[in-house]
Design an enzyme around this catalytic site. Structure first.
Site, PDB file in Angstrom:
ATOM      1  N   ARG A 157       0.852  -1.186   0.000  1.00  0.00           N
ATOM      2  CA  ARG A 157       0.000   0.000   0.000  1.00  0.00           C
ATOM      3  C   ARG A 157       0.891   1.242   0.000  1.00  0.00           C
ATOM      4  O   ARG A 157       2.038   1.192   0.455  1.00  0.00           O
ATOM      5  CB  ARG A 157      -0.883   0.026   1.253  1.00  0.00           C
ATOM      6  CG  ARG A 157      -1.787  -1.194   1.414  1.00  0.00           C
ATOM      7  CD  ARG A 157      -2.497  -1.152   2.751  1.00  0.00           C
ATOM      8  NE  ARG A 157      -3.393  -2.292   2.941  1.00  0.00           N
ATOM      9  CZ  ARG A 157      -3.034  -3.449   3.491  1.00  0.00           C
ATOM     10  NH1 ARG A 157      -1.781  -3.622   3.899  1.00  0.00           N
ATOM     11  NH2 ARG A 157      -3.898  -4.433   3.621  1.00  0.00           N
ATOM     12  N   LYS A 183      -1.169  -3.432   8.282  1.00  0.00           N
ATOM     13  CA  LYS A 183      -2.224  -3.146   9.249  1.00  0.00           C
ATOM     14  C   LYS A 183      -1.999  -3.953  10.526  1.00  0.00           C
ATOM     15  O   LYS A 183      -1.543  -5.090  10.476  1.00  0.00           O
ATOM     16  CB  LYS A 183      -3.594  -3.482   8.654  1.00  0.00           C
ATOM     17  CG  LYS A 183      -3.989  -2.575   7.492  1.00  0.00           C
ATOM     18  CD  LYS A 183      -5.375  -2.906   6.981  1.00  0.00           C
ATOM     19  CE  LYS A 183      -5.805  -1.944   5.879  1.00  0.00           C
ATOM     20  NZ  LYS A 183      -7.156  -2.250   5.358  1.00  0.00           N
ATOM     21  N   HIS A 255      -4.562   2.489  -4.882  1.00  0.00           N
ATOM     22  CA  HIS A 255      -4.564   1.027  -4.782  1.00  0.00           C
ATOM     23  C   HIS A 255      -4.421   0.334  -6.139  1.00  0.00           C
ATOM     24  O   HIS A 255      -4.351  -0.893  -6.207  1.00  0.00           O
ATOM     25  CB  HIS A 255      -5.860   0.566  -4.117  1.00  0.00           C
ATOM     26  CG  HIS A 255      -5.671   0.119  -2.697  1.00  0.00           C
ATOM     27  ND1 HIS A 255      -4.779   0.703  -1.834  1.00  0.00           N
ATOM     28  CD2 HIS A 255      -6.256  -0.886  -1.989  1.00  0.00           C
ATOM     29  CE1 HIS A 255      -4.839   0.100  -0.659  1.00  0.00           C
ATOM     30  NE2 HIS A 255      -5.725  -0.868  -0.725  1.00  0.00           N
ATOM     31  N   ARG A 258      -1.442  -1.958  -6.479  1.00  0.00           N
ATOM     32  CA  ARG A 258      -1.606  -3.123  -5.592  1.00  0.00           C
ATOM     33  C   ARG A 258      -2.565  -4.138  -6.214  1.00  0.00           C
ATOM     34  O   ARG A 258      -2.302  -5.340  -6.215  1.00  0.00           O
ATOM     35  CB  ARG A 258      -2.110  -2.643  -4.234  1.00  0.00           C
ATOM     36  CG  ARG A 258      -2.346  -3.732  -3.202  1.00  0.00           C
ATOM     37  CD  ARG A 258      -2.631  -3.071  -1.849  1.00  0.00           C
ATOM     38  NE  ARG A 258      -3.209  -3.965  -0.874  1.00  0.00           N
ATOM     39  CZ  ARG A 258      -2.506  -4.767  -0.066  1.00  0.00           C
ATOM     40  NH1 ARG A 258      -1.186  -4.812  -0.174  1.00  0.00           N
ATOM     41  NH2 ARG A 258      -3.112  -5.525   0.831  1.00  0.00           N
ATOM     42  N   HIS A 281      -2.847  -9.927   3.634  1.00  0.00           N
ATOM     43  CA  HIS A 281      -4.241 -10.089   4.015  1.00  0.00           C
ATOM     44  C   HIS A 281      -4.348 -11.065   5.178  1.00  0.00           C
ATOM     45  O   HIS A 281      -3.742 -12.139   5.166  1.00  0.00           O
ATOM     46  CB  HIS A 281      -5.069 -10.629   2.849  1.00  0.00           C
ATOM     47  CG  HIS A 281      -5.344  -9.620   1.784  1.00  0.00           C
ATOM     48  ND1 HIS A 281      -5.685  -9.963   0.493  1.00  0.00           N
ATOM     49  CD2 HIS A 281      -5.329  -8.262   1.811  1.00  0.00           C
ATOM     50  CE1 HIS A 281      -5.875  -8.873  -0.220  1.00  0.00           C
ATOM     51  NE2 HIS A 281      -5.664  -7.824   0.559  1.00  0.00           N
ATOM     52  N   TYR A 290      -9.718 -11.304  -5.997  1.00  0.00           N
ATOM     53  CA  TYR A 290      -8.926 -11.170  -7.214  1.00  0.00           C
ATOM     54  C   TYR A 290      -9.112 -12.359  -8.148  1.00  0.00           C
ATOM     55  O   TYR A 290      -8.925 -12.232  -9.358  1.00  0.00           O
ATOM     56  CB  TYR A 290      -7.444 -11.011  -6.859  1.00  0.00           C
ATOM     57  CG  TYR A 290      -7.141  -9.734  -6.136  1.00  0.00           C
ATOM     58  CD1 TYR A 290      -6.991  -8.546  -6.832  1.00  0.00           C
ATOM     59  CD2 TYR A 290      -7.021  -9.704  -4.745  1.00  0.00           C
ATOM     60  CE1 TYR A 290      -6.722  -7.357  -6.160  1.00  0.00           C
ATOM     61  CE2 TYR A 290      -6.753  -8.522  -4.076  1.00  0.00           C
ATOM     62  CZ  TYR A 290      -6.610  -7.355  -4.787  1.00  0.00           C
ATOM     63  OH  TYR A 290      -6.358  -6.185  -4.120  1.00  0.00           O
TER      64      TYR A 290
END
Length: 311
Positions: A157, A183, A255, A258, A281, A290
């Site tokens: 990111r 994150k 994004h 990404r 993730h 995806y």
């Protein structure tokens, strides 16, 4: 059971998120906004203590968020879901801590949303974008090319990229990698492709020393023209400028690279769980969005190429 005033429980929950869960400042601020609105709604309902809240009141709050009946903004379904997640977290926290006898939000569900497929651009468009970042003289083009090459090479990111320190990047010829902090402060090691290695090497040798001499960028990998760490907003502007030069301004977002990274890996045969690890993730379910993109691509190719695919 002790009296659990709504404001006190909200403060305790926010402290729990920051200290125990280690959420980012951005996430903490979003939760604070959402829970302040919820607390104001409960006050209007006459519920001063969290233990007084009913499931019906929580369910009606979902409608309030969607319509703006409390005088606040009417939220789209994804934003309602985010706000409800904060409310459910608050009530779950209160129950676990013994502050309330039950969890009235446990059975309340967010409105259904249509999950949008991630938007990616083609390999050719990515190459045009990267070339456009190199236009000009001085240190900025070297930095901009290195930044965008890194984003596409690693799937990081923009916020993760601008948070990198020089020591987070190892351009060893045998195994070049970057350590990305994502994150929840989770770190992951991601390989760096040869094109990004060359761009980063050129930036580190030819551009960053001069930028660092102008300010107090410290260990930050990417620096602004005055020597300070590059901000997320500046990185976003770099992407936008390169997209405009490449004729890709329409729909290119922070994004986009990404999404393109993930889509191109899956189209090339990468396992979805490998892509999950590379993207950072927490759940493979997020990454599986995806796979729908690649299946859609297969359908389009089939429909245009197979002699009996059309009527």
């Amino acid at each position: 059971m002790t009296v659990a005033a709504v404001s006190d429980v909200v403060d305790g929950y926010l402290a729990h998120l920051a200290v125990e869960r280690g959420v980012s400042a951005h996430t903490a601020a979003a939760y604070r906004r959402d829970l302040r609105r919820y607390a104001a709604y409960l006050a209007d309902c006459g519920a001063d203590e969290l233990g007084e809240v009913t499931a019906g009141q929580v369910a009606r709050y979902v409608e309030v968020l969607a319509t703006g009946a409390d005088g606040g903004s009417a939220l789209a379904a994804p934003s309602v879901g985010r706000a409800l997640a904060a409310v459910r977290g608050l009530h779950r926290f209160a129950l676990v801590e013994g502050l309330t006898p039950d969890d009235p939000a446990a059975t309340v569900t967010p409105p259904r949303t249509v999950r949008r497929l991630p938007k990616a651009i083609s390999v050719g468009q990515v190459e045009a974008l990267l070339e456009a970042a190199s236009v000009g003289e001085g240190p900025a083009p070297l930095r901009d090319r290195a930044l965008l090459e890194l984003l596409y090479s690693t799937g990081a990111r923009i916020s993760e990229a601008v948070s990198l320190a020089v020591d987070d990047v190892d351009l060893d010829a045998e195994n070049p990698v970057v350590q990305v902090t994502g994150k929840g402060r989770r770190t992951r090691i991601v390989p760096v492709g040869s094109h990004a290695v060359r761009a980063l090497g050129a930036y580190l040798v030819q551009a960053r020393p001069g930028l660092a001499a102008k300010g107090r960028g410290g260990p930050a990998l990417f620096l602004g023209l005055r020597g300070a760490p590059l901000s997320r907003q500046s990185a976003w502007a770099i992407l936008q400028q390169a997209a405009e030069r490449a004729g890709l301004a329409e729909g290119v977002s922070p994004h986009t690279l990404r999404h393109s990274f993930a889509t191109h890996l899956l189209e090339g045969g990468a396992d979805v769980r490998v892509v999950q690890e590379l993207l950072g993730h927490a759940s493979v379910t997020t990454t599986q969005l995806y796979t729908h993109v690649t299946v859609q691509t297969l359908r389009e190719v089939y429909a245009s190429s197979h002699p009996r695919a059309r009527g």
